[in-house]
Design an enzyme around this catalytic site. Structure first.
Site, PDB file in Angstrom:
ATOM      1  N   VAL A  69     -17.815  49.925  20.397  1.00 40.89           N
ATOM      2  CA  VAL A  69     -17.134  50.015  21.701  1.00 40.89           C
ATOM      3  C   VAL A  69     -17.973  49.460  22.854  1.00 40.89           C
ATOM      4  CG1 VAL A  69     -15.603  51.966  21.150  1.00 40.89           C
ATOM      5  CG2 VAL A  69     -17.894  52.412  22.080  1.00 40.89           C
ATOM      6  N   ASN A  95     -13.103  58.398  22.071  1.00 38.28           N
ATOM      7  CA  ASN A  95     -13.894  59.464  21.444  1.00 38.28           C
ATOM      8  C   ASN A  95     -15.309  59.035  21.085  1.00 38.28           C
ATOM      9  OD1 ASN A  95     -14.194  61.983  19.559  1.00 38.28           O
ATOM     10  ND2 ASN A  95     -14.591  60.228  18.239  1.00 38.28           N
ATOM     11  N   SER A 147     -17.599  66.128  28.151  1.00 31.51           N
ATOM     12  CA  SER A 147     -18.348  67.255  27.581  1.00 31.51           C
ATOM     13  C   SER A 147     -18.648  68.241  28.712  1.00 31.51           C
ATOM     14  CB  SER A 147     -19.682  66.749  27.011  1.00 31.51           C
ATOM     15  OG  SER A 147     -20.562  67.824  26.768  1.00 31.51           O
ATOM     16  N   TYR A 159     -26.946  61.404  28.585  1.00 33.32           N
ATOM     17  CA  TYR A 159     -25.650  61.870  28.044  1.00 33.32           C
ATOM     18  C   TYR A 159     -24.824  62.539  29.147  1.00 33.32           C
ATOM     19  CZ  TYR A 159     -22.521  64.295  24.707  1.00 33.32           C
ATOM     20  OH  TYR A 159     -21.432  64.759  24.001  1.00 33.32           O
ATOM     21  N   ALA A 161     -25.028  62.117  32.397  1.00 32.18           N
ATOM     22  CA  ALA A 161     -24.564  61.118  33.374  1.00 32.18           C
ATOM     23  C   ALA A 161     -23.370  60.346  32.811  1.00 32.18           C
ATOM     24  CB  ALA A 161     -25.708  60.159  33.725  1.00 32.18           C
ATOM     25  N   SER A 162     -23.429  60.023  31.520  1.00 35.64           N
ATOM     26  CA  SER A 162     -22.313  59.272  30.917  1.00 35.64           C
ATOM     27  C   SER A 162     -21.039  60.119  30.896  1.00 35.64           C
ATOM     28  CB  SER A 162     -22.667  58.814  29.491  1.00 35.64           C
ATOM     29  OG  SER A 162     -22.656  59.891  28.570  1.00 35.64           O
ATOM     30  N   LYS A 163     -21.180  61.391  30.588  1.00 33.68           N
ATOM     31  CA  LYS A 163     -20.004  62.261  30.473  1.00 33.68           C
ATOM     32  C   LYS A 163     -19.444  62.628  31.851  1.00 33.68           C
ATOM     33  CE  LYS A 163     -19.793  62.371  25.973  1.00 33.68           C
ATOM     34  NZ  LYS A 163     -18.650  61.759  25.269  1.00 33.68           N
ATOM     35  N   ILE A 192     -19.408  72.032  19.425  1.00 34.65           N
ATOM     36  CA  ILE A 192     -18.456  71.838  18.337  1.00 34.65           C
ATOM     37  C   ILE A 192     -19.204  71.462  17.048  1.00 34.65           C
ATOM     38  CG2 ILE A 192     -16.310  70.657  17.639  1.00 34.65           C
ATOM     39  CD1 ILE A 192     -16.107  72.155  20.372  1.00 34.65           C
TER      40      ILE A 192
HETATM   41  P1  NAP Z   1     -20.207  62.320  15.620  1.00 38.19           P
HETATM   42  O1  NAP Z   1     -19.922  63.229  14.484  1.00 38.19           O
HETATM   43  O2  NAP Z   1     -21.576  61.767  15.782  1.00 38.19           O
HETATM   44  O3  NAP Z   1     -19.127  61.133  15.592  1.00 38.19           O
HETATM   45  C1  NAP Z   1     -19.192  60.089  16.517  1.00 38.19           C
HETATM   46  C2  NAP Z   1     -18.401  58.931  15.982  1.00 38.19           C
HETATM   47  O4  NAP Z   1     -18.544  57.824  16.892  1.00 38.19           O
HETATM   48  C3  NAP Z   1     -18.882  58.454  14.615  1.00 38.19           C
HETATM   49  O5  NAP Z   1     -17.761  58.129  13.825  1.00 38.19           O
HETATM   50  C4  NAP Z   1     -19.708  57.222  14.978  1.00 38.19           C
HETATM   51  O6  NAP Z   1     -19.779  56.233  13.955  1.00 38.19           O
HETATM   52  C5  NAP Z   1     -18.917  56.680  16.149  1.00 38.19           C
HETATM   53  N1  NAP Z   1     -19.690  55.762  16.959  1.00 38.19           N
HETATM   54  C6  NAP Z   1     -20.989  55.855  17.333  1.00 38.19           C
HETATM   55  N2  NAP Z   1     -21.338  54.793  18.059  1.00 38.19           N
HETATM   56  C7  NAP Z   1     -20.242  54.002  18.149  1.00 38.19           C
HETATM   57  C8  NAP Z   1     -19.966  52.758  18.760  1.00 38.19           C
HETATM   58  N3  NAP Z   1     -20.909  52.093  19.428  1.00 38.19           N
HETATM   59  N4  NAP Z   1     -18.728  52.225  18.650  1.00 38.19           N
HETATM   60  C9  NAP Z   1     -17.765  52.874  17.959  1.00 38.19           C
HETATM   61  N5  NAP Z   1     -17.958  54.065  17.358  1.00 38.19           N
HETATM   62  C10 NAP Z   1     -19.182  54.605  17.452  1.00 38.19           C
HETATM   63  O7  NAP Z   1     -19.868  63.031  16.997  1.00 38.19           O
HETATM   64  P2  NAP Z   1     -18.775  64.135  17.388  1.00 38.19           P
HETATM   65  O8  NAP Z   1     -19.480  65.419  17.550  1.00 38.19           O
HETATM   66  O9  NAP Z   1     -17.590  64.045  16.512  1.00 38.19           O
HETATM   67  O10 NAP Z   1     -18.435  63.602  18.851  1.00 38.19           O
HETATM   68  C11 NAP Z   1     -17.241  62.908  19.187  1.00 38.19           C
HETATM   69  C12 NAP Z   1     -17.137  62.847  20.707  1.00 38.19           C
HETATM   70  O11 NAP Z   1     -17.088  64.176  21.216  1.00 38.19           O
HETATM   71  C13 NAP Z   1     -18.337  62.172  21.362  1.00 38.19           C
HETATM   72  O12 NAP Z   1     -17.897  61.418  22.484  1.00 38.19           O
HETATM   73  C14 NAP Z   1     -19.174  63.341  21.824  1.00 38.19           C
HETATM   74  O13 NAP Z   1     -19.999  63.007  22.918  1.00 38.19           O
HETATM   75  C15 NAP Z   1     -18.090  64.331  22.207  1.00 38.19           C
HETATM   76  N6  NAP Z   1     -18.531  65.720  22.249  1.00 38.19           N
HETATM   77  C16 NAP Z   1     -19.041  66.330  21.122  1.00 38.19           C
HETATM   78  C17 NAP Z   1     -19.445  67.663  21.215  1.00 38.19           C
HETATM   79  C18 NAP Z   1     -19.997  68.428  20.036  1.00 38.19           C
HETATM   80  O14 NAP Z   1     -20.448  69.572  20.224  1.00 38.19           O
HETATM   81  N7  NAP Z   1     -19.959  67.889  18.832  1.00 38.19           N
HETATM   82  C19 NAP Z   1     -19.368  68.343  22.444  1.00 38.19           C
HETATM   83  C20 NAP Z   1     -18.871  67.678  23.558  1.00 38.19           C
HETATM   84  C21 NAP Z   1     -18.449  66.363  23.441  1.00 38.19           C
HETATM   85  P3  NAP Z   1     -20.830  56.396  12.721  1.00 38.19           P
HETATM   86  O15 NAP Z   1     -20.279  57.478  11.860  1.00 38.19           O
HETATM   87  O16 NAP Z   1     -20.780  55.077  12.028  1.00 38.19           O
HETATM   88  O17 NAP Z   1     -22.157  56.690  13.336  1.00 38.19           O
END
Ligand code: NAP
Length: 253
Positions: A69, A95, A147, A159, A161-163, A192
């Site tokens: 992305v 996402n 987030s 992170y 700042a981005s969010k 999560i």
């Molecule tokens: P995750 O398990 O690390 O999954 C992130 C996904 O994004 C993976 O499929 C990853 O691909 C993909 N990705 C990484 N870099 C990318 C890029 N440059 N282009 C396209 N795809 C890319 O994370 P998650 O916990 O599910 O998080 C999903 C979203 O929720 C994120 O935006 C995160 O900041 C947000 N969030 C998560 C939490 C939490 O507690 N988990 C809390 C608040 C917000 P690969 O598998 O190939 O690495």
């Protein structure tokens, strides 16, 4: 109420970074109500496996695309493939996101840029291309995954700042795109259970859970259900520019 999600049947939904974690769960929830799904990931095998799994299980059309992305050419190629495959693009879920944590005083510029490029610029790139399709349709929904860390968290200046940037982007796009029939909202997940949070040491995780009023970590489906609500016009058609917190009551880490 009749099946409130029936309006999503046959619609096209793009979820970025949907090979695993929250994105995968969101993709599954849309597929479960009959939507066709575009799965993207930076890893080819992860994207392809998830797309096949979802197509087989829910009998919907899926398109798997390897796409970064943060790379403009890669995003252009992704949207070209979507236009070749589907007649419409109805929902975009921004996402894809990463963390590269570290104390601010020691943060490397590379660490700062990488997180901003993927989490914030990636959302800008995908939203701009999606809005060009959606404005011609005069309909569409975008949902940005921010987030609760947008409120600030030690060790996560990049992170956070981005969010926080995503919240400003969400509110601005909501205002600019409303006259074109496009709604734009954000969600702020708390803590999560995904591969992202699996990286956190067990002791620290337990300590964080002790601060969650509902007493548990969130599950990816807790986020996915809220996204379905925000994508369904019959339920949330008057909601745009909103930020929905999904954190079990946790307001900061
Ligand atoms: P995750 O398990 O690390 O999954 C992130 C996904 O994004 C993976 O499929 C990853 O691909 C993909 N990705 C990484 N870099 C990318 C890029 N440059 N282009 C396209 N795809 C890319 O994370 P998650 O916990 O599910 O998080 C999903 C979203 O929720 C994120 O935006 C995160 O900041 C947000 N969030 C998560 C939490 C939490 O507690 N988990 C809390 C608040 C917000 P690969 O598998 O190939 O690495």
């Amino acid at each position: 109420m009749e099946n409130v999600f029936s309006e999503l049947k046959g619609k096209t939904v793009l979820v970025t970074g949907s090979g695993r974690g929250i994105g995968k769960s969101i993709a599954e929830h849309f597929a479960a109500v009959g939507a066709n799904i575009v799965i993207t990931d930076i890893d080819e095998a992860t994207a392809a496996t998830t797309a096949t799994e979802i197509a087989d299980r829910y009998k919907v059309q899926t398109l798997s695309v390897v796409s970064d992305v943060s790379d403009e050419a890669s995003v252009d190629a992704l949207f070209a493939k979507i236009s070749e495959t589907f007649a419409t693009l109805d929902v975009l879920v921004n996402n894809a996101g990463i963390t590269m944590d570290g104390l601010f005083i020691r943060m490397k510029t590379e660490q700062w840029k990488k997180v901003i490029d993927i989490n914030l610029t990636g959302t800008y790139l995908c939203s701009q291309r999606a809005s060009n399709i959606m404005r011609k349709q005069r309909s569409g929904v975008m949902i940005n995954i921010s987030s609760i860390v947008a409120m600030g968290n030690p060790g996560q200046a990049n992170y956070s700042a981005s969010k926080a940037g995503l919240l400003g982007l969400t509110r601005t796009l909501a205002k600019e795109l409303a006259p074109m029939g496009i709604r734009v909202n954000a969600v702020t997940p708390g803590f999560i259970h995904t591969p992202m949070t699996d990286k956190i040491p067990e002791k620290r995780r337990e300590e964080m859970v002790s601060h969650i009023p509902l007493g548990r970590m969130g599950k990816p489906e807790d986020i996915a259900k809220a996204i379905l609500f925000l994508a369904t016009n019959s339920l949330s058609g008057y909601i745009t520019g909103a930020v929905l917190e999904i954190s079990g009551g946790l307001t900061g880490l």
